[in-house]
Design a protein around this motif. Structure first.
Motif, mmCIF file in Angstrom:
data_model
loop_
_atom_site.group_PDB
_atom_site.id
_atom_site.type_symbol
_atom_site.label_atom_id
_atom_site.label_comp_id
_atom_site.label_asym_id
_atom_site.label_seq_id
_atom_site.Cartn_x
_atom_site.Cartn_y
_atom_site.Cartn_z
ATOM 1 N N PHE A 178 0.831 -1.194 0.000
ATOM 2 C CA PHE A 178 0.000 0.000 0.000
ATOM 3 C C PHE A 178 0.874 1.256 0.000
ATOM 4 O O PHE A 178 2.042 1.211 0.340
ATOM 5 N N GLY A 179 0.302 2.376 -0.377
ATOM 6 C CA GLY A 179 1.027 3.639 -0.302
ATOM 7 C C GLY A 179 1.292 4.278 -1.649
ATOM 8 O O GLY A 179 1.565 5.469 -1.711
ATOM 9 N N HIS A 180 1.217 3.506 -2.740
ATOM 10 C CA HIS A 180 1.435 4.075 -4.078
ATOM 11 C C HIS A 180 0.063 4.355 -4.693
ATOM 12 O O HIS A 180 -0.521 3.505 -5.342
ATOM 13 N N LYS A 181 -0.439 5.579 -4.482
ATOM 14 C CA LYS A 181 -1.818 5.896 -4.846
ATOM 15 C C LYS A 181 -1.920 6.865 -6.007
ATOM 16 O O LYS A 181 -2.934 6.917 -6.689
ATOM 17 N N GLU A 182 -0.912 7.656 -6.204
ATOM 18 C CA GLU A 182 -1.028 8.765 -7.143
ATOM 19 C C GLU A 182 -0.686 8.396 -8.581
ATOM 20 O O GLU A 182 -0.873 9.202 -9.476
ATOM 21 N N ASN A 183 -0.166 7.198 -8.806
ATOM 22 C CA ASN A 183 0.304 6.848 -10.141
ATOM 23 C C ASN A 183 -0.299 5.532 -10.607
ATOM 24 O O ASN A 183 -0.683 4.672 -9.813
ATOM 25 N N ALA A 184 -0.350 5.391 -11.936
ATOM 26 C CA ALA A 184 -0.810 4.134 -12.519
ATOM 27 C C ALA A 184 0.304 3.103 -12.538
ATOM 28 O O ALA A 184 0.043 1.899 -12.599
ATOM 29 N N GLY A 185 1.568 3.560 -12.497
ATOM 30 C CA GLY A 185 2.705 2.655 -12.528
ATOM 31 C C GLY A 185 3.409 2.613 -11.185
ATOM 32 O O GLY A 185 3.359 3.557 -10.399
ATOM 33 N N ALA A 186 4.078 1.497 -10.938
ATOM 34 C CA ALA A 186 4.837 1.350 -9.698
ATOM 35 C C ALA A 186 6.146 2.118 -9.794
ATOM 36 O O ALA A 186 6.642 2.399 -10.886
ATOM 37 N N PRO A 187 6.746 2.483 -8.652
ATOM 38 C CA PRO A 187 8.044 3.161 -8.676
ATOM 39 C C PRO A 187 9.086 2.322 -9.409
ATOM 40 O O PRO A 187 9.106 1.090 -9.291
ATOM 41 N N GLU A 188 9.931 2.992 -10.168
ATOM 42 C CA GLU A 188 10.955 2.297 -10.951
ATOM 43 C C GLU A 188 11.847 1.463 -10.031
ATOM 44 O O GLU A 188 12.309 1.931 -8.993
ATOM 45 N N GLY A 189 12.073 0.222 -10.424
ATOM 46 C CA GLY A 189 12.929 -0.676 -9.673
ATOM 47 C C GLY A 189 12.264 -1.368 -8.499
ATOM 48 O O GLY A 189 12.902 -2.180 -7.821
ATOM 49 N N SER A 190 10.984 -1.076 -8.246
ATOM 50 C CA SER A 190 10.305 -1.673 -7.093
ATOM 51 C C SER A 190 9.915 -3.122 -7.341
ATOM 52 O O SER A 190 9.739 -3.888 -6.395
ATOM 53 N N GLY A 191 9.746 -3.497 -8.609
ATOM 54 C CA GLY A 191 9.292 -4.845 -8.925
ATOM 55 C C GLY A 191 7.806 -5.060 -8.698
ATOM 56 O O GLY A 191 7.304 -6.176 -8.915
ATOM 57 N N LEU A 192 7.099 -4.015 -8.282
ATOM 58 C CA LEU A 192 5.673 -4.152 -8.019
ATOM 59 C C LEU A 192 4.879 -4.197 -9.318
ATOM 60 O O LEU A 192 5.288 -3.623 -10.343
ATOM 61 N N LEU A 193 3.737 -4.869 -9.261
ATOM 62 C CA LEU A 193 2.851 -4.991 -10.405
ATOM 63 C C LEU A 193 1.430 -4.642 -9.995
ATOM 64 O O LEU A 193 1.034 -4.879 -8.843
ATOM 65 N N PRO A 194 0.631 -4.085 -10.921
ATOM 66 C CA PRO A 194 -0.796 -4.002 -10.643
ATOM 67 C C PRO A 194 -1.331 -5.402 -10.335
ATOM 68 O O PRO A 194 -0.914 -6.375 -10.968
ATOM 69 N N TRP A 195 -2.235 -5.501 -9.384
ATOM 70 C CA TRP A 195 -2.684 -6.832 -8.949
ATOM 71 C C TRP A 195 -3.210 -7.683 -10.101
ATOM 72 O O TRP A 195 -3.051 -8.903 -10.109
ATOM 73 N N PHE A 196 -3.819 -7.032 -11.111
ATOM 74 C CA PHE A 196 -4.414 -7.802 -12.211
ATOM 75 C C PHE A 196 -3.376 -8.276 -13.221
ATOM 76 O O PHE A 196 -3.710 -9.037 -14.140
ATOM 77 N N GLU A 197 -2.115 -7.860 -13.067
ATOM 78 C CA GLU A 197 -1.045 -8.306 -13.952
ATOM 79 C C GLU A 197 -0.201 -9.421 -13.323
ATOM 80 O O GLU A 197 0.766 -9.878 -13.937
ATOM 81 N N LEU A 198 -0.548 -9.853 -12.129
ATOM 82 C CA LEU A 198 0.274 -10.853 -11.459
ATOM 83 C C LEU A 198 0.236 -12.183 -12.197
ATOM 84 O O LEU A 198 -0.831 -12.645 -12.620
ATOM 85 N N PRO A 199 1.405 -12.808 -12.368
ATOM 86 C CA PRO A 199 1.438 -14.103 -13.059
ATOM 87 C C PRO A 199 0.693 -15.159 -12.253
ATOM 88 O O PRO A 199 0.763 -15.199 -11.025
ATOM 89 N N GLY A 200 -0.058 -15.990 -12.956
ATOM 90 C CA GLY A 200 -0.762 -17.073 -12.293
ATOM 91 C C GLY A 200 -2.021 -16.654 -11.566
ATOM 92 O O GLY A 200 -2.554 -17.438 -10.756
ATOM 93 N N ARG A 201 -2.503 -15.449 -11.802
ATOM 94 C CA ARG A 201 -3.758 -15.026 -11.152
ATOM 95 C C ARG A 201 -4.872 -16.017 -11.482
ATOM 96 O O ARG A 201 -5.133 -16.301 -12.652
ATOM 97 N N ARG A 202 -5.558 -16.500 -10.458
ATOM 98 C CA ARG A 202 -6.506 -17.600 -10.646
ATOM 99 C C ARG A 202 -7.912 -17.140 -11.035
ATOM 100 O O ARG A 202 -8.811 -17.975 -11.164
ATOM 101 N N THR A 203 -8.083 -15.845 -11.253
ATOM 102 C CA THR A 203 -9.359 -15.343 -11.754
ATOM 103 C C THR A 203 -9.287 -15.015 -13.248
ATOM 104 O O THR A 203 -10.122 -14.268 -13.764
#
Length: 283
Positions: free
Chosen positions: A197-222
């Motif tokens: 949590f905490g990254h609210k103002e941007n559509a992209g994650a901070p550079e180098g963080s390795g974070l992904l939007p939840w819907f882009e996670l590999p293996g998402r079961r939905t």
């Protein structure tokens, strides 16, 4: 019968009525509607929005529903004394309303998620470990708490970022908090499904963080359903075969959006800038 999903109202009732009128014309008759959360807060007419959506849901015979968003839960917590209002909240008119208790009783009985055909609708996100069926079952667990006698106690313990990953062995308040955070607050995750949590103002994650939007996670079961959500105004409107994001920043001077789930027809109305971006938390 057509089904429409509507993005975050956040108290923008004038625009909501314009959009509902557009939907009525597009549907050409009866239709189903799901509001994807955050009916209230930051816009100019939260009380009107809450009253209108409650009346629509109550008179629709189940055709119209609203899922809980983080601002809706925050209103419940403030109204019952479990949490203090923040400076940016615009709840005063609701809290002073003669029908306040009835509105809060209606609001706490709303679902965290609904299924509409092959569409799973909620406010913010679903964790990658969850199937659609599991997501609905977990939503039902929290819904039972909110509809039960101990709902005030839970709201008093709802706030917090831990636990930040799903484990089937989670129990009690920790389990329910994790479920609520996913459904109503989540935006970014680590590749292995830890909520950050905490990254609210941007559509992209901070550079180098390795974070992904939840819907882009590999293996998402939905991936076998289309997920439909709001909550992320910085992301804006997102229309993909498997993902529909509907928070197009109404309260921030963007648009209020609705999508017909059957044919992907997009309906939008323009909105004034009720809240300025600078110095304000979006979402």
């Amino acid at each position: 019968m057509k089904t429409y999903a509507i993005g975050d109202l956040q108290g923008c009732m004038h625009e909501a009525q314009l959009l509902l009128d557009r939907i009525a014309l597009d549907a050409g008759g009866d239709c189903a509607i799901v509001f994807v959360g955050d009916l209230v807060n930051r816009g100019p007419a939260s009380l009107d929005a809450l009253r209108k959506v409650a009346a629509l849901c109550e008179s629709s015979g189940g055709r119209i529903e609203a899922v809980l968003g983080n601002h809706d839960l925050h209103l419940l917590a403030v109204a019952c004394g479990a949490q203090k209002a923040s400076k940016s909240d615009t709840f005063d008119e609701i809290l002073a309303a003669p029908d306040r208790d009835a509105l809060m009783d209606w609001l706490r009985r709303r679902p965290l998620a609904v299924m509409a055909g092959q569409h799973l609708l909620f406010h913010a996100g679903v964790l990658p470990q969850w199937t659609a069926g599991q997501a609905m079952a977990l939503a039902a667990e929290v819904q039972a708490v909110l509809r039960g006698p101990d709902w005030r106690d839970f709201l008093g313990q709802m706030y917090g970022n831990q636990p930040d990953r799903w484990d089937d062995s989670l129990a009690g308040v920790a389990r329910w908090r994790c479920i609520v955070n996913a459904f109503t607050r989540m935006r970014f995750c680590t590749p292995d499904g830890v909520m950050v949590f905490g990254h609210k103002e941007n559509a992209g994650a901070p550079e180098g963080s390795g974070l992904l939007p939840w819907f882009e996670l590999p293996g998402r079961r939905t991936l076998d359903v289309t997920v439909v959500f709001g909550h992320w105004s910085a992301l804006g409107l997102l229309l993909r075969d498997d993902v529909i994001g509907l928070d197009s920043g109404c309260v921030w001077g963007g648009k209020l959006s609705a999508v017909c789930l059957e044919n992907r027809a997009l309906l939008q109305v323009d909105c004034p800038e009720y809240q300025q971006h600078a110095g304000k938390e979006k979402g």
